[in-house]
Design a protein around this motif. Sequence first.
Motif, short mmCIF file in Angstrom:
data_model
loop_
_atom_site.label_atom_id
_atom_site.label_comp_id
_atom_site.label_asym_id
_atom_site.label_seq_id
_atom_site.Cartn_x
_atom_site.Cartn_y
_atom_site.Cartn_z
N GLU A 230 0.83 -1.21 0.00
CA GLU A 230 0.00 0.00 0.00
C GLU A 230 0.86 1.26 0.00
O GLU A 230 0.50 2.28 -0.61
N ALA A 231 2.02 1.21 0.65
CA ALA A 231 2.94 2.36 0.64
C ALA A 231 3.51 2.57 -0.76
O ALA A 231 3.63 3.71 -1.23
N VAL A 232 3.85 1.49 -1.43
CA VAL A 232 4.33 1.60 -2.81
C VAL A 232 3.22 2.14 -3.71
O VAL A 232 3.46 3.00 -4.58
N ALA A 233 2.01 1.66 -3.50
CA ALA A 233 0.88 2.13 -4.30
C ALA A 233 0.64 3.63 -4.13
O ALA A 233 0.38 4.34 -5.11
N ARG A 234 0.75 4.12 -2.90
CA ARG A 234 0.60 5.56 -2.67
C ARG A 234 1.71 6.33 -3.39
O ARG A 234 1.49 7.41 -3.96
N GLU A 235 2.92 5.78 -3.33
CA GLU A 235 4.05 6.44 -3.98
C GLU A 235 3.83 6.55 -5.49
O GLU A 235 4.21 7.55 -6.11
N LEU A 236 3.22 5.52 -6.07
CA LEU A 236 3.02 5.47 -7.52
C LEU A 236 1.65 5.98 -7.95
O LEU A 236 1.38 6.08 -9.15
N ASP A 237 0.79 6.26 -6.96
CA ASP A 237 -0.59 6.70 -7.24
C ASP A 237 -1.34 5.67 -8.09
O ASP A 237 -1.98 5.99 -9.10
N VAL A 238 -1.24 4.42 -7.67
CA VAL A 238 -1.97 3.31 -8.30
C VAL A 238 -2.65 2.50 -7.21
O VAL A 238 -2.32 2.65 -6.03
N PRO A 239 -3.59 1.62 -7.56
CA PRO A 239 -4.23 0.80 -6.53
C PRO A 239 -3.30 -0.28 -6.00
O PRO A 239 -2.32 -0.67 -6.65
N ALA A 240 -3.62 -0.77 -4.82
CA ALA A 240 -3.03 -2.01 -4.30
C ALA A 240 -4.14 -3.03 -4.25
O ALA A 240 -5.28 -2.71 -3.92
N ARG A 241 -3.84 -4.28 -4.56
CA ARG A 241 -4.89 -5.29 -4.56
C ARG A 241 -4.34 -6.67 -4.21
O ARG A 241 -3.15 -6.95 -4.39
N SER A 242 -5.23 -7.51 -3.73
CA SER A 242 -4.89 -8.89 -3.38
C SER A 242 -4.98 -9.78 -4.62
O SER A 242 -5.85 -9.59 -5.48
N VAL A 243 -4.07 -10.74 -4.69
CA VAL A 243 -4.12 -11.76 -5.75
C VAL A 243 -3.98 -13.13 -5.11
O VAL A 243 -3.50 -13.26 -3.98
N ASP A 244 -4.44 -14.16 -5.81
CA ASP A 244 -4.23 -15.51 -5.33
C ASP A 244 -2.89 -16.03 -5.84
O ASP A 244 -2.21 -15.36 -6.64
N LEU A 245 -2.50 -17.22 -5.41
CA LEU A 245 -1.19 -17.74 -5.76
C LEU A 245 -1.06 -17.94 -7.26
O LEU A 245 0.00 -17.67 -7.84
N ALA A 246 -2.13 -18.39 -7.91
CA ALA A 246 -2.06 -18.64 -9.36
C ALA A 246 -1.73 -17.35 -10.11
O ALA A 246 -0.88 -17.35 -11.02
N GLU A 247 -2.38 -16.24 -9.75
CA GLU A 247 -2.07 -14.97 -10.42
C GLU A 247 -0.69 -14.48 -10.03
O GLU A 247 0.04 -13.90 -10.85
N ALA A 248 -0.30 -14.71 -8.78
CA ALA A 248 1.03 -14.29 -8.32
C ALA A 248 2.13 -14.94 -9.16
O ALA A 248 3.14 -14.31 -9.49
N VAL A 249 1.93 -16.19 -9.53
CA VAL A 249 2.92 -16.90 -10.35
C VAL A 249 3.06 -16.23 -11.71
O VAL A 249 4.17 -16.15 -12.26
N THR A 250 1.95 -15.72 -12.26
CA THR A 250 2.03 -15.05 -13.57
C THR A 250 2.68 -13.67 -13.45
O THR A 250 3.28 -13.18 -14.41
N ILE A 251 2.55 -13.03 -12.30
CA ILE A 251 3.14 -11.70 -12.10
C ILE A 251 4.64 -11.81 -11.87
O ILE A 251 5.43 -11.06 -12.47
N TRP A 252 5.05 -12.72 -11.01
CA TRP A 252 6.46 -12.91 -10.72
C TRP A 252 6.91 -14.20 -11.40
O TRP A 252 7.14 -14.23 -12.58
N ASP A 253 7.05 -15.24 -10.67
CA ASP A 253 7.31 -16.59 -11.18
C ASP A 253 6.99 -17.53 -10.04
O ASP A 253 6.72 -17.08 -8.91
#
Length: 303
Positions: A230-253
Amino acid sequence: MRVLVLGAGGYLGSALVSRFVAAGHVVTGLVRNDRAAEKLRLASGRPVSGDLTDLTASVALLGDADVVVYAAQLLLEPERRTVEAMLDALEGSGKTFVFTSGTGVLSQRTDGEWSEDTFAEDDDFVASKYIGARRVTEDLVRAAGERGIRGIVVRPAMIWGHGRCPMIEGFYQSAAQTGSVCYIGRGLNLYSNVHVDDVAEVYHLAIEKGKSGALYHAVSGETNFRTIAEAVARELDVPARSVDLAEAVTIWDKFTALIAFSVCSRSRAPRSRTELGWQPHPDRLDILDEVSHPTLKTLLAAS
């Protein structure tokens, strides 16, 4: 003392070189490229170029050192073999060998939930399914006193400082990729954390007065991943949101999602504080101070 830093060109290794030079030690560092070699020279260290996996060449470097600090990053099995070969070469020398582990060995997969478990240096724990095998290497080093080697293990928590932190970089990466700063589940999980300069001080104190067979933690605070996101999101003026593990794997690895963002790893450092007299600097206790570091913004430009 003559100190050899293996992995001297890395994030932690560079901080160690600076601290050891400041303490008056003669520092040699193993580096892998010309850029790292020049950086080491500027820090008043002596670079030696090479690959740690070349065991014959790496072991040959040990002879001129009073203290060997392993701050490199290898996969777990090559890491164990490399450490074993170095301990074999140092047997009976009375020299100091400091091995860098990490509090990932005691992490618990929680998929975003908080864990009440927190571990001091010699507390028992169930080793991580994913990287708990590093505990075998830790034990080899800690038992090296029986072979005439002053073996010491340092386990840093999540390291940050000077515009570097793998977790914060991961949050910036998620924003670049998805337009939101992402965390897993409720985001209540965390890695305890510590500033890189305070980690370097633990190593300095360990080689000055650490006990053979000791394990020292380096940890100074903890902030859950949702709060950081949420602190990073405020810094970038974008939302913060929750993801499940399956989506997390696509975002990172898969490795990063499982080993970094889905676990809880809380630690304490009573042995470092009492035995070494270590105290983190009062101006380096809040990881949220790092979120706005200009260097991190370059991650967006590079994405």
